[in-house]
Design an enzyme around this catalytic site. Structure first.
Site, short mmCIF file in Angstrom:
data_model
loop_
_atom_site.label_atom_id
_atom_site.label_comp_id
_atom_site.label_asym_id
_atom_site.label_seq_id
_atom_site.Cartn_x
_atom_site.Cartn_y
_atom_site.Cartn_z
N THR A 169 0.88 -1.14 0.19
CA THR A 169 0.14 -0.06 0.03
C THR A 169 0.79 1.22 -0.08
OG1 THR A 169 -1.78 -1.05 1.14
CG2 THR A 169 -1.40 1.40 1.40
N ARG A 197 -15.22 -5.57 -0.82
CA ARG A 197 -14.81 -5.08 0.66
C ARG A 197 -13.98 -3.77 0.39
NH1 ARG A 197 -9.21 -3.72 2.38
NH2 ARG A 197 -8.86 -4.46 4.35
N GLY A 221 -1.56 -0.86 6.63
CA GLY A 221 -1.77 -2.03 7.82
C GLY A 221 -3.09 -2.77 7.61
N HIS A 222 -3.42 -3.60 8.47
CA HIS A 222 -4.40 -4.33 8.40
C HIS A 222 -5.80 -3.31 8.55
CE1 HIS A 222 -7.67 -6.83 10.32
NE2 HIS A 222 -7.46 -7.60 9.37
N GLY A 223 -6.33 -3.07 7.31
CA GLY A 223 -7.52 -2.26 7.33
C GLY A 223 -8.56 -2.34 8.28
C1 LIG Z 1 -0.03 -6.58 6.60
C2 LIG Z 1 0.09 -4.98 6.13
C3 LIG Z 1 0.68 -4.03 7.10
C4 LIG Z 1 0.30 -4.69 4.58
C5 LIG Z 1 -0.02 -3.54 4.01
N1 LIG Z 1 -1.72 -3.44 3.74
C6 LIG Z 1 -2.58 -2.62 3.76
O1 LIG Z 1 -1.87 -1.37 4.13
C7 LIG Z 1 -3.87 -2.83 3.30
C8 LIG Z 1 -4.88 -1.76 3.28
N2 LIG Z 1 -4.54 -0.97 4.52
C9 LIG Z 1 -6.10 -2.40 3.58
O2 LIG Z 1 -6.53 -2.83 4.37
O3 LIG Z 1 -6.54 -2.19 2.33
C10 LIG Z 1 0.35 -3.29 2.61
O4 LIG Z 1 -0.23 -3.37 1.61
O5 LIG Z 1 1.77 -3.05 2.63
#
Ligand SMILES: CC(C)C[C@H](NC(=O)C[C@H](N)C(=O)O)C(=O)O
Length: 309
Positions: A169, A197, A221-223
């Site tokens: 992201t 989603r 992060g984990h949305g």
């Molecule tokens: C495991 C995480 C830290 C990885 C992180 N994901 C997102 O940021 C996903 C976005 N916030 C959502 O939920 O749509 C990434 O893509 O690097």
């Protein structure tokens, strides 16, 4: 003249392979440099964050634009948002399929409509009306993401670490020479997500926030966790309460971890030109440009400093 600063991130991640790490580093540096050049030429913070995020959406190494992860049907559905700290104007799009640069569409929502947020088909129709070229959905699907989806489906139910879910992201925050701050965040979401989603990224207050009186922030992060704690606005609340940017980031990321077991990362700037990059995921590619110097890193405790051209 205010100090101009831009900070960019390329998502939260763990165990990036060595050669991928190099490509990620180059992409992040390229984006920060592009954004900083816009600021140096007198461009606005909004121009700079849009410009930096566009560079990353066009780079297949990142989970945004042409490198977006695939949903359960093997399709790309992207989320993005942008905000101007000068007047709190904001624009967001979710579940968009056929534009190369969702962040440009989010900016058009902010500046050309009376609304903050357009989704799915309405967003697509608006993109066409604004003359943004439609790209065939397949054009955004990379070989790596097809494999990643297959792997995810195959391993479903098995124990797996968060990095498998998504990677890359992208986001940017900036302060311009007039003292205005802005943020932009863009993502393909998480791999194997249900169609429809929507994550934190397009949600103002979760995926980011910007207010000249406090600062600007972009999150990754984990949305679902980020949405539950409103990570961006929560962090800025701590800043309003007198915490430094780093303290505020540690507090809100710590809260998200203890409360809902969510990991993630944030980048921040304020009008004074202070900046911070913090994460609870294993790593987070980031870069910050200020006073002609470029600071960057991926892993904890790693900071490289070079002169900008
Ligand atoms: C495991 C995480 C830290 C990885 C992180 N994901 C997102 O940021 C996903 C976005 N916030 C959502 O939920 O749509 C990434 O893509 O690097």
């Amino acid at each position: 003249m205010n100090p101009t600063v831009i900070v960019v991130h390329g998502g939260g991640a763990s165990n990036i392979s060595k050669d991928r790490k190099e490509r990620v580093r180059q992409g992040i540096v390229r984006a920060a440099t592009a954004g900083y050049n816009i600021l140096k030429e007198g461009g606005s913070a909004v121009d700079a964050v849009e410009g930096a995020v566009t560079v990353l959406e066009d780079d297949p190494e990142f989970n945004a634009g042409c490198g977006s992860v695939l949903n359960e049907n093997g399709e790309v559905e992207m989320d993005a948002s942008i905000m101007n700290g000068k007047d709190l104007s904001a624009g967001a799009v979710s579940a968009v399929r056929c534009v190369a640069n969702p962040i440009k569409l989010a900016r058009l929502v902010m500046e050309k409509t009376p609304h903050c947020f357009l989704t799915d088909q309405g967003a697509a129709k608006f993109a066409a009306a604004m003359g943004l070229p439609a790209v065939p959905g397949e054009q955004l699907v990379t070989e790596r993401n097809v494999k990643r989806l297959e792997k995810e489906k195959h391993e479903k139910g098995a124990q797996k670490s968060d990095h498998q879910k998504s990677l890359g992201t992208v986001g940017a925050v900036a302060v311009d020479c007039r003292g205005n701050v802005a943020y932009a965040t863009s993502t393909g979401g998480i791999v194997n997500k249900l169609a429809g989603r929507v994550g934190d990224t397009p949600c103002i207050g979760s995926g980011g926030y910007a207010d000249n009186d406090i600062g600007a922030i972009s999150t990754t992060g984990h949305g679902e966790s980020i949405l539950k704690v409103n990570l961006a606005r929560l962090t800025l609340f701590h800043v309003e309460q007198g915490k430094t940017l780093e303290e505020a980031a540690d507090m809100s990321l710590g809260y998200m971890k203890s409360k809902v077991k969510g990991v993630g990362g944030v980048i921040l700037v304020n009008q004074a030109g202070d900046w911070a990059a913090k994460w609870t995921s294993t790593s987070m590619p980031w870069a910050a440009a200020k006073d002609g110097r470029l600071h960057s890193g991926i892993d904890l405790g790693e900071t490289n400093v070079t002169d900008l051209p």
